[in-house]
Design an enzyme around this catalytic site. Structure first.
Site, PDB file in Angstrom:
ATOM      1  N   ASP A   1       0.851  -1.199   0.000  1.00  0.00           N
ATOM      2  CA  ASP A   1       0.000   0.000   0.000  1.00  0.00           C
ATOM      3  C   ASP A   1       0.888   1.251   0.000  1.00  0.00           C
ATOM      4  OD1 ASP A   1      -2.421   1.371   0.200  1.00  0.00           O
ATOM      5  OD2 ASP A   1      -2.424   1.330   2.395  1.00  0.00           O
TER       6      ASP A   1
ATOM      7  N   GLU B   1      -1.413   5.941  -9.068  1.00  0.00           N
ATOM      8  CA  GLU B   1      -2.378   6.925  -8.529  1.00  0.00           C
ATOM      9  C   GLU B   1      -2.245   8.263  -9.230  1.00  0.00           C
ATOM     10  OE1 GLU B   1      -2.784   7.257  -4.264  1.00  0.00           O
ATOM     11  OE2 GLU B   1      -3.810   9.187  -4.397  1.00  0.00           O
TER      12      GLU B   1
HETATM   13  P1  13P Z   1      -9.013   4.674   5.458  1.00  0.00           P
HETATM   14  O1  13P Z   1      -8.167   5.544   6.341  1.00  0.00           O
HETATM   15  O2  13P Z   1     -10.265   5.371   5.051  1.00  0.00           O
HETATM   16  O3  13P Z   1      -9.278   3.353   6.061  1.00  0.00           O
HETATM   17  O4  13P Z   1      -8.180   4.426   4.091  1.00  0.00           O
HETATM   18  C1  13P Z   1      -7.257   3.387   4.022  1.00  0.00           C
HETATM   19  C2  13P Z   1      -6.435   3.450   2.771  1.00  0.00           C
HETATM   20  O5  13P Z   1      -6.740   4.135   1.815  1.00  0.00           O
HETATM   21  C3  13P Z   1      -5.247   2.595   2.728  1.00  0.00           C
HETATM   22  O6  13P Z   1      -4.506   2.819   1.567  1.00  0.00           O
HETATM   23  O1  G3H Z   2      -3.399   4.815   3.495  1.00  0.00           O
HETATM   24  C1  G3H Z   2      -2.887   4.659   4.589  1.00  0.00           C
HETATM   25  C2  G3H Z   2      -3.139   3.435   5.394  1.00  0.00           C
HETATM   26  O2  G3H Z   2      -4.166   3.665   6.309  1.00  0.00           O
HETATM   27  C3  G3H Z   2      -1.876   2.968   6.046  1.00  0.00           C
HETATM   28  O3  G3H Z   2      -1.567   3.775   7.136  1.00  0.00           O
HETATM   29  O4  G3H Z   2       0.839   4.315   6.732  1.00  0.00           O
HETATM   30  O5  G3H Z   2      -0.179   4.543   9.022  1.00  0.00           O
HETATM   31  O6  G3H Z   2       0.219   2.266   8.045  1.00  0.00           O
HETATM   32  P1  G3H Z   2      -0.075   3.710   7.769  1.00  0.00           P
HETATM   33 ZN    ZN Z   3      -4.591   4.836   0.848  1.00  0.00          ZN
END
Ligand code: 13P
Ligand code: G3H
Ligand code: ZN
Length: 317
Positions: A83, A135
């Site tokens: 992510d 993105e």
């Molecule tokens: P939320 O903070 O809305 O759960 O979004 C999570 C997210 O986009 C992780 O990439």
């Molecule tokens: O998009 C962000 C996610 O909620 C991950 O959050 O970078 O604090 O693990 P983090």
């Molecule tokens: Zn995100």
């Protein structure tokens, strides 16, 4: 079964008008809560790991937790995704380390720099059988150490998406239509709104192409209330209304990212146990309740929001 990419999941989700839940994992209880729910409901699943999660739990521990979940839930396809990869190096490290999907988040860069970086990641990823999410557009909110103020966020410009996708070769695209990261997505007293017109225009320009929605937690007031009634804060926490997520899932959105809702559920369980009996100090007692709440939230999303209950078999064939 081994980890899979999201290719077949997105194809089926697009055709079927539903979305795959992409849930952030940081520890064993979160992995268990999510995968138990998906396993029981025969739902395809994306588990995603942020740079912060890797820093907290360590790549190997997370990989082994996910491998254990695959053994425990052999009936569902699971994709393991990075992510918000910020640079080529973290994407390469996850590709080399067994992930089946990565996100390269060049959204804060210029259009040309975002293309160059995303293209480089795609070349490496595709050579290794891994898929890539790019993105365009910037979401407000907090991701790990990166904080984007609402006034610095920007909607995706539909006129840029075809060029971005064709020049980078990304397999899916995250767009900004008014969602944001974290638990404070809209000002209190204002009506939550998403730019479905942008989503529609993007879908028109990229027919059949999977779109990703970040910042898609609903911030369930049920868990906010438990947290507040057990010594927590969270005043004015507001999320995305579920009917809007259902609408997005019926359109081109094939992946819906959820992290904050899991954090709230786990925190609600832990707070509840410790507040009700301050003498408790066995982590199993409070984490068990937190894990159950995570499972409940994921089951609700699969059944009532994403629409992917029972869809595992159509992907496994
Ligand atoms: P939320 O903070 O809305 O759960 O979004 C999570 C997210 O986009 C992780 O990439
Ligand atoms: O998009 C962000 C996610 O909620 C991950 O959050 O970078 O604090 O693990 P983090
Ligand atoms: Zn995100």
């Amino acid at each position: 079964m081994p980890l899979v990419t999201s290719t077949e999941m997105f194809k089926k989700a697009y055709e079927g008008g539903y979305a795959i839940g992409a849930f952030n994992v940081n520890n064993m209880e979160i992995v268990q809560g999510i995968t138990e729910a998906a396993g029981e409901l025969n739902a395809p699943l994306i588990l995603q790991v942020s740079a912060g999660a890797r820093k907290y739990a360590n790549h190997t521990y997370l990989m082994k937790l996910v491998e254990a979940a695959l053994i425990e839930n052999p009936n569902i396809p699971v994709c393991l995704h990075l992510d918000h990869g910020a640079d080529f190096e973290i994407c390469k490290s996850c590709i080399d380390g067994g992930f089946t999907s990565v996100m390269i988040d060049g959204s804060s860069k210029s259009f040309e720099d975002n293309i160059a970086l995303s293209r480089k990641v795609v070349e490496y990823a595709h050579d290794h059988g891994v898929v890539v999410e790019g993105e365009l557009g910037t979401l407000a909110g907090v991701e790990d150490e990166v904080k984007v103020k609402a006034e610095d966020s920007s909607y995706t410009r539909p006129e840029e998406v075809e060029e971005f996708v064709s020049r980078t070769g990304v397999d899916s695209l995250a767009i900004a239509i008014g969602t944001s990261h974290g638990a404070y997505k809209f000002k209190p007293g204002t009506k939550p709104q998403l730019r479905f017109d942008i989503l529609e225009e993007v879908a028109k320009r990229l027919p059949g192409f999977p779109i990703v929605l970040h910042g898609a937690s609903s911030v369930s007031q049920e868990y906010v209330k438990i947290i507040q009634e057990h010594g927590g804060g969270l005043k004015d926490a507001i999320g995305i209304p579920e009917d809007m997520l259902r609408q997005a899932a019926k359109m081109a959105v094939c992946k819906i990212n959820i992290d904050s809702d899991l954090r709230l559920a786990l925190t609600a369980g832990v707070r509840q146990v410790l507040f009700e009996d301050p003498s408790k100090f066995d982590p199993r007692e409070y984490l068990k309740v937190g894990r159950q709440y995570v499972k409940d939230v994921v089951a609700h999303k699969i059944k009532d929001v994403l629409g992917c209950e029972g869809k595992a078999s159509e992907i496994l064939g």
